[in-house]
Write an enzyme that holds these catalytic residues in place. Structure first.
Site, PDB file in Angstrom:
ATOM      1  N   SER A   1     112.872   4.606  38.352  1.00  0.00           N
ATOM      2  CA  SER A   1     113.285   3.338  38.750  1.00  0.00           C
ATOM      3  C   SER A   1     111.705   2.171  38.287  1.00  0.00           C
ATOM      4  CB  SER A   1     113.548   3.629  40.040  1.00  0.00           C
ATOM      5  OG  SER A   1     114.707   2.436  40.180  1.00  0.00           O
TER       6      SER A   1
ATOM      7  N   ASP B   1     124.596   4.571  35.163  1.00  0.00           N
ATOM      8  CA  ASP B   1     123.125   4.017  35.910  1.00  0.00           C
ATOM      9  C   ASP B   1     123.761   3.036  35.312  1.00  0.00           C
ATOM     10  OD1 ASP B   1     121.593   3.047  36.998  1.00  0.00           O
ATOM     11  OD2 ASP B   1     120.017   3.959  36.673  1.00  0.00           O
TER      12      ASP B   1
ATOM     13  N   HIS C   1     121.154   7.011  38.816  1.00  0.00           N
ATOM     14  CA  HIS C   1     119.845   6.654  38.603  1.00  0.00           C
ATOM     15  C   HIS C   1     119.324   7.486  38.686  1.00  0.00           C
ATOM     16  CE1 HIS C   1     117.208   3.091  38.945  1.00  0.00           C
ATOM     17  NE2 HIS C   1     116.942   3.356  39.875  1.00  0.00           N
TER      18      HIS C   1
END
Lengths: 479, 479
Positions: free
Chosen positions: A164, A407, A432
């Site tokens: 991320s 995602d 994710h």
């Protein structure tokens, strides 16, 4: 984070200037100077850092926390696995990046998890002005140098990892500090989610696709539900959604629901997990099943409430009523992320015609105003691309960009590359940064294959680092 | 700069904490809003810049001066030649970088000379803390973006140029901002003149070699002269060197002479020039001839004085006596460079056993103390290598590093590269960035060949930039 409607919140300013966030898992480690994380005992090291790496006249410092485990190091041929901490307590990332721990055993590597300044316990006693990507990267470079010096391993190859925002940092760390970092695994790192590169609708379009791919017609049902909310008296909505307080307007309810659904797409994992909320396996399926179940044609509102409850109350323990003022991701340190999003990290978001959410344009001026009101700062939408290079990856090397197809952040991810030393992986069925999590019996072939590619890349980068001639090696010792 | 003895000055602190400097030519342009430089009329553009690119809470700004000429631009296929200004008034560099002007005609390029913050007229009303390489590079990236936007040429290839410190900046600009800069001509850029990479003796060893290669035995004669100075009464020295004031000690005289000789090696050009002092062609030859002439065995001190006078008084107009307290390079803005040298840009210098200068070790502690006393800052000898990558050029691309073989700074330059997209040129008979100067009838084949390689490289980088797929192009417009 509020992937969908943070932008909306920013625009209406009804809920304040909360900005788009990545999910940060809830804290779970014990309050102890050593930490049992990913099945290993980590100890804390504290690195004194300049508050401002670029101003030698400012002599203020702060203490940065770094979690270290060297149990599996092969000291004859040491390797450093370095996690570039993101916007939260570093224990959370150490605990949710099991892949690194597993690979450390295989590669004889040290595990070094560096906490991002202004998050967790690495919080300077200074205003937020010193919170920036550049300062964080300089912190990490110092940690690598000092870690190497303290262990007398100046030539140890260094592999960066991150998921991320942490993945963005690991990629940029390699790009900006190729003398410090030999390669980077950047998982679900939306380094292209910036103005002029990725359309602002993309995130919500992918949320919509993820719901639709779970069950045909699901996104249409959700869009209809949002339209129905617009026609339904607020009193009826308050009762149906069991709200704790009267609704000031429907928009707040729409935002709350939208946030939940977007998060659900992000963490649509194949197993039960508690990454942002306690959720069942494949939560998107569960939501679509509830919305599209038998009898839903007769009472669509009740079905929608049930579908939304998969995110907000899958355990049934969420309490007697729903407080929609509470952030839909109970993450730590949201102020820090919001500050970054209000300065250099402007990641535009909107809902366009292909979205299941109500239409919402991207309005930079309103976003900017909200940032001024909350933090007294003015965001610069052109900043990140200029400073970090945007999609100009021709000169980058030794990075794996992995993205789960489910995602919504993959829309701003690097999905293909004409550059042979930039590997891209799209992982079907994955949400994710699933690939950074510890291996699990439920793992399908695609995520296993992604981890195999990670290992092969790491092996190659280590070999390459070791083959450098001594003259190309950098000494960290002061002569 | 005091290439040799700045370090010595730092150590003795007798002359204050002056640090190693690159030569900055004397000002020559008229005081006018337009400037006739390299035979073209430039106009000034002023770019408002954040004082601190990394702290959005600091809203202070300053005005950066940029000199622009677009006479030869081919607007159908525009190119931008961008000079990364170094430690002086930007008019000086525009006036001494004739190669860029000549090549601009050939490539249909705009000429953009950006002044470095805190130098020339681009001086913020703020303390020196905001003077750093990183801030300067961010300034330059902003100038490129805004220049492109103002001319509506978002896809114009950008080629950076720089000599000396400016060459270091142009190389680092390409390395750190490959999305902004397509290639860089980095002339006489000692990016390896840092701790742990280049031995601190190297600079003075090359000065020695340059004198010795001018005339066999010259360096030995100079070494003997320095030894003789140690044995000669100060009164005799004051008379012989026509000093304006009594000598507090011999070290000051040694420093003054050493500076002059080192500068002479740096600017040992084949033509008369006034780069740091008015000098004849091949000044090192002239010095050696004076020192080793007929009758010098009988009166070596007088011959040495005559040899040193080539640097300090070749015109015979230097006045009735020599003031050794006056900086041996009448450069502007030396405080700014000294500040950089006292913070991130620590470039160690010493005189070792192979040097013609008196032995002088590199003493970082003494250097650091002098910086603390003068600027209240503590230098970090490890900083530049960590932040800018040192000799880890494996991932760099599209840079030409050129070095004159006579130039003592070449010791910290990139003289060879295993990386096919990093071109290195060693120019026999050439001093400090001779190749960036305008072509001249006196140019030998080696410097002509260097310029040919520059042009070929630029041509290739432009072709490469234009061949990028549109999706790889970066938009500078805000959506």
């Amino acid at each position: 984070m509020r992937p969908t409607t943070a932008a909306i919140c920013m625009l209406t300013a009804a809920l304040g200037a909360a900005a788009v966030r990545f999910p940060v898992p809830p804290a779970s480690a014990a309050n102890d100077p050593t930490w049992l994380l990913c099945g290993r005992l980590f100890h804390e090291e504290w690195y004194r850092q300049p508050l401002d790496h670029y101003d030698f006249k400012d002599t203020r410092t702060f203490q940065q926390r770094v979690l270290v485990n060297t149990d599996t190091v092969d000291w004859r041929a040491p390797v450093i696995f370095f996690y570039t901490g993101n916007e939260g307590d570093i224990t959370l990332f150490a605990n949710n990046t099991g892949f690194m721990c597993e690979a450390a055993s295989e590669f004889g590597a040290a595990l070094v998890f560096a906490e991002h300044r202004y998050f967790g316990r690495s919080t300077p006693d200074a205003d937020l002005g010193f919170l920036s990507v550049q300062q964080a990267l300089s912190d990490y470079a110092v940690v690598v140098d000092r870690f190497k010096a303290s262990r007398a391993v100046p030539d140890a190859p260094v592999i960066a990892f991150g998921g991320s925002y942490g993945g963005m940092l690991s990629a940029w760390f390699r790009i900006k500090y190729p003398g410090v970092v030999d390669g980077a695994i950047a998982a679900s790192a939306p380094i292209l989610q910036f103005t002029g590169i990725t359309p602002s609708d993309t995130f919500n379009d992918i949320v919509t696709r993820t719901f639709e791919s779970s069950r045909a017609g699901c996104s249409h049902a959700i869009r209809s539900a949002f339209e129905r909310i617009e026609r339904t008296p607020t009193g009826t909505l308050e009762t149906a959604f069991r709200l704790c307080k009267p609704l000031p307007g429907r928009q707040q309810l729409v935002d709350w629901i939208s946030n939940g659904l977007a998060y659900e797409a992000m963490v649509d994992y194949p197993t039960e997990a508690s990454f942002v909320q306690p959720l069942p396996a494949w939560p998107v399926n569960a939501t679509c099943d509830a919305i599209m179940g038998d009898g839903c044609d007769d009472d669509p509102l009740s079905c929608f409430v049930a579908g939304v409850s998969v995110y907000f109350n899958s355990t049934g323990n969420a309490g007697p009523c729903n407080d929609i003022d509470v952030d839909s991701s109970p993450s730590l340190d949201e102020q820090g992320w919001d500050y970054l999003a209000c300065t250099s990290m402007v990641m535009p978001m909107s809902s366009g015609p292909a979205s299941m959410f109500p239409p919402q344009p991207w309005d930079f001026d309103a976003y900017s105003l909200a940032c001024q009101q909350r933090f007294s700062v003015t965001p610069d939408a052109t900043y990140a691309v200029r400073e970090f290079g945007g999609n100009r990856l021709e000169t980058a090397s030794n990075i794996v960009f992995s993205n789960g197809v489910l995602d919504p952040w993959s829309g701003g991810g690097v999905l293909s590359s004409g550059n042979p030393s930039i590997v891209t992986i799209q992982i079907p069925g994955a949400a994710h940064h699933l690939d950074l999590r510890a291996s699990d019996a439920s793992d399908g072939a695609p995520v296993q294959e992604a981890r195999r590619i990670h290992r092969a890349s790491i092996r190659q980068w280590i070999r390459q680092a070791r083959s450098r001639t001594p003259s190309m090696r950098r000494s960290v010792a002061v002569q």
